[in-house]
Design a protein around this motif. Structure first.
Motif, PDB file in Angstrom:
ATOM      1  N   UNK A  36      30.540  32.304  39.450  1.00 58.99           N
ATOM      2  CA  UNK A  36      29.638  33.404  39.090  1.00 58.99           C
ATOM      3  C   UNK A  36      28.871  33.925  40.293  1.00 58.99           C
ATOM      4  N   UNK A  37      28.531  33.041  41.240  1.00 60.94           N
ATOM      5  CA  UNK A  37      27.856  33.504  42.454  1.00 60.94           C
ATOM      6  C   UNK A  37      28.731  34.483  43.223  1.00 60.94           C
ATOM      7  N   UNK A  38      30.036  34.287  43.190  1.00 60.17           N
ATOM      8  CA  UNK A  38      30.929  35.180  43.924  1.00 60.17           C
ATOM      9  C   UNK A  38      30.966  36.583  43.322  1.00 60.17           C
ATOM     10  N   UNK A  39      30.573  36.709  42.061  1.00 65.49           N
ATOM     11  CA  UNK A  39      30.469  38.040  41.465  1.00 65.49           C
ATOM     12  C   UNK A  39      29.422  38.860  42.213  1.00 65.49           C
ATOM     13  N   UNK A  40      28.298  38.235  42.545  1.00 61.34           N
ATOM     14  CA  UNK A  40      27.261  38.929  43.316  1.00 61.34           C
ATOM     15  C   UNK A  40      27.795  39.341  44.682  1.00 61.34           C
ATOM     16  N   UNK A  41      28.610  38.489  45.282  1.00 57.54           N
ATOM     17  CA  UNK A  41      29.198  38.818  46.577  1.00 57.54           C
ATOM     18  C   UNK A  41      30.128  40.023  46.459  1.00 57.54           C
ATOM     19  N   UNK A  42      30.848  40.119  45.344  1.00 57.11           N
ATOM     20  CA  UNK A  42      31.747  41.257  45.134  1.00 57.11           C
ATOM     21  C   UNK A  42      30.950  42.542  44.960  1.00 57.11           C
ATOM     22  N   UNK A  43      29.777  42.457  44.322  1.00 58.96           N
ATOM     23  CA  UNK A  43      28.920  43.647  44.237  1.00 58.96           C
ATOM     24  C   UNK A  43      28.631  44.192  45.637  1.00 58.96           C
ATOM     25  N   UNK A  76      31.701  45.711  47.207  1.00 54.24           N
ATOM     26  CA  UNK A  76      31.921  47.048  46.649  1.00 54.24           C
ATOM     27  C   UNK A  76      31.010  48.081  47.287  1.00 54.24           C
ATOM     28  N   UNK A  77      29.775  47.683  47.563  1.00 53.29           N
ATOM     29  CA  UNK A  77      28.840  48.597  48.224  1.00 53.29           C
ATOM     30  C   UNK A  77      29.332  48.926  49.637  1.00 53.29           C
ATOM     31  N   UNK A  78      29.813  47.904  50.343  1.00 48.79           N
ATOM     32  CA  UNK A  78      30.355  48.134  51.686  1.00 48.79           C
ATOM     33  C   UNK A  78      31.588  49.027  51.613  1.00 48.79           C
ATOM     34  N   UNK A  79      32.432  48.796  50.598  1.00 48.57           N
ATOM     35  CA  UNK A  79      33.630  49.616  50.430  1.00 48.57           C
ATOM     36  C   UNK A  79      33.264  51.081  50.187  1.00 48.57           C
TER      37      UNK A  79
END
Length: 424
Positions: free
Chosen positions: A173-180, A183-186
């Protein structure tokens, strides 16, 4: 061969210092310079700078280079300053005067900028895909081991009951925050800077919407000065996202190293996934996870480097920007390898049976036992003092039967909800 060659020789020492190791680094962005050059050529034809025949020649020449890059036979020789001069040279060598037209209406500045945008965009998506693979693995492990209790710690002191299901799914679940953040960087780099030239645009009537569509960018960086100033800002944003993911992976790797040690003994791995000692034959070392920890900590330092290289630079292009590429590209390549090996190794984890009757875990259930007394009618303070008194006088006997029922707790992991939460 230099794109800025005016027929004046440059001191060899100056050339070596200014070129640095760009040739080696630029291999990583060669593919993207070709993609951008194809889009640029199509645009030049659309505004009448190139004929249809010249466009076909250029596209054919660029496709040959794309195949060489794909096959790994493309090289940037020492006579070339960078990948951009190499590609123009090859086009000129094969096509003659037509090859010399490819640089019309662009600068090396926006050439490298758009190549970096395309590299970052693709590799952010690759990282996201690899994160999803590891995320799925962790949730599968959580499901498999959801009923196996694990001591929970605060201050590295035995605290409350946890479980392997809770542990694996926590990092998922912590990695979900990393994906957010990824996505912002993308979204930041999914903006076409081509056409900004040296940072102030062009007097040619270029069609920037056309190149945006051709290269698959979501939108333009409209203001040409903003496009040029994005160099450095892009890297700082990406480094923050990569650093966040690296922090999650580094902490997870630290847990693995800790839990593998004999003093904990919660997990182990097949012998072939560990290393030994040159003098201690009993050693079974978690070197993979130690290296993951160290490499991830290096990546976390990248954001500071990107900030310090670009901090307080005035608007416009500066050669300092050249220094952004090396460690940013290295971080992407390193992190992709880290995600692959983490997923490969953690799938083979061996979860051990833990004897929670061991004296060192005796107080693991004190909070549960206090809560039982509260449910039976005592105030929390009274129940706390009662169990605390038993701990102090040595009469405490744990009751391990209490169930945790709320969402996200030991006995209600909500793995389906965590899985559904992962960004599409």
């Amino acid at each position: 061969m230099k794109l800025w060659d005016k027929g004046i020789s440059i001191d060899n020492k100056i050339e070596q210092f200014t070129v640095g190791n760009d040739r080696e680094i630029d291999i990583h962005i060669a593919k993207y310079d070709v993609i951008a050059s194809k889009a640029h050529a199509k645009m030049l034809q659309s505004i009448g700078i190139l004929t249809s025949e010249e466009l076909e020649q250029l596209l054919g020449g660029l496709e040959v280079l794309a195949q060489q890059i794909e096959e790994g036979t493309f090289e940037i020789d020492t006579q070339f300053e960078d990948v951009h001069s190499k590609i123009e040279f090859e086009l000129t060598k094969s096509l003659g005067e037509v090859g010399k037209k490819i640089h019309t209406a662009r600068s090396r500045n926006d050439q490298v900028l758009v190549a970096c945008h395309l590299y970052y965009k693709e590799n952010l998506q690759v990282v996201q895909s690899k994160v999803k693979t590891l995320f799925d693995t962790l949730l599968d492990l959580a499901e498999t081991h959801k009923d196996k209790l694990l001591p929970g710690y605060t201050h590295l002191q035995v605290a409350m009951p946890s479980s392997f299901g809770l542990w694996f799914s926590a990092y998922a679940e912590l990695m979900i925050d990393d994906v957010y953040l990824l996505n912002a960087a993308l979204k930041t780099v999914d903006q076409n800077p081509l056409g900004s030239a040296a940072g102030y645009g062009s007097s040619f009537p270029i069609d920037r919407e056309l190149t945006t569509k051709e290269m698959g960018f979501a939108t333009l960086r409209y203001n040409v000065v903003a496009a040029q100033m994005g160099r450095g800002k892009n890297e700082r944003t990406i480094a923050a996202a990569l650093g966040s993911l690296s922090n999650t992976l580094s902490r997870f790797a630290m847990d693995v190293c800790l839990y593998m040690s004999q003093n904990f003994g919660f997990v182990t791995f097949p012998d072939e996934l560990t290393t030994g000692s040159s003098i201690m034959p009993h050693k079974k070392n978690p070197d993979v996870f130690e290296l993951i920890r160290g490499k991830c900590n290096k990546i976390q330092a990248l954001q500071s480097e990107m900030v310090l290289i670009t901090n307080n630079l005035p608007s416009g292009y500066h050669r300092d920007f050249q220094l952004l590429k090396e460690n940013m590209i290295a971080a992407f390549e390193e992190l992709k390898d880290i995600l692959d090996i983490f997923n490969y190794a953690i799938q083979q984890v061996i979860v051990k049976d833990i004897d929670l009757n061991d004296d060192k875990y005796k107080y693991l259930f004190t909070v549960d036992n206090i809560n039982t007394l509260v449910v039976e009618g005592q105030s929390f303070r009274e129940a706390y003092q009662k169990i605390g008194g038993q701990v102090q006088d040595g009469t405490y006997e744990p009751d391990t039967s209490k169930q945790h029922t709320h969402v996200g707790s030991i006995h209600n992991l909500s793995l389906d909800k965590i899985r559904a939460k992962f960004p599409n």
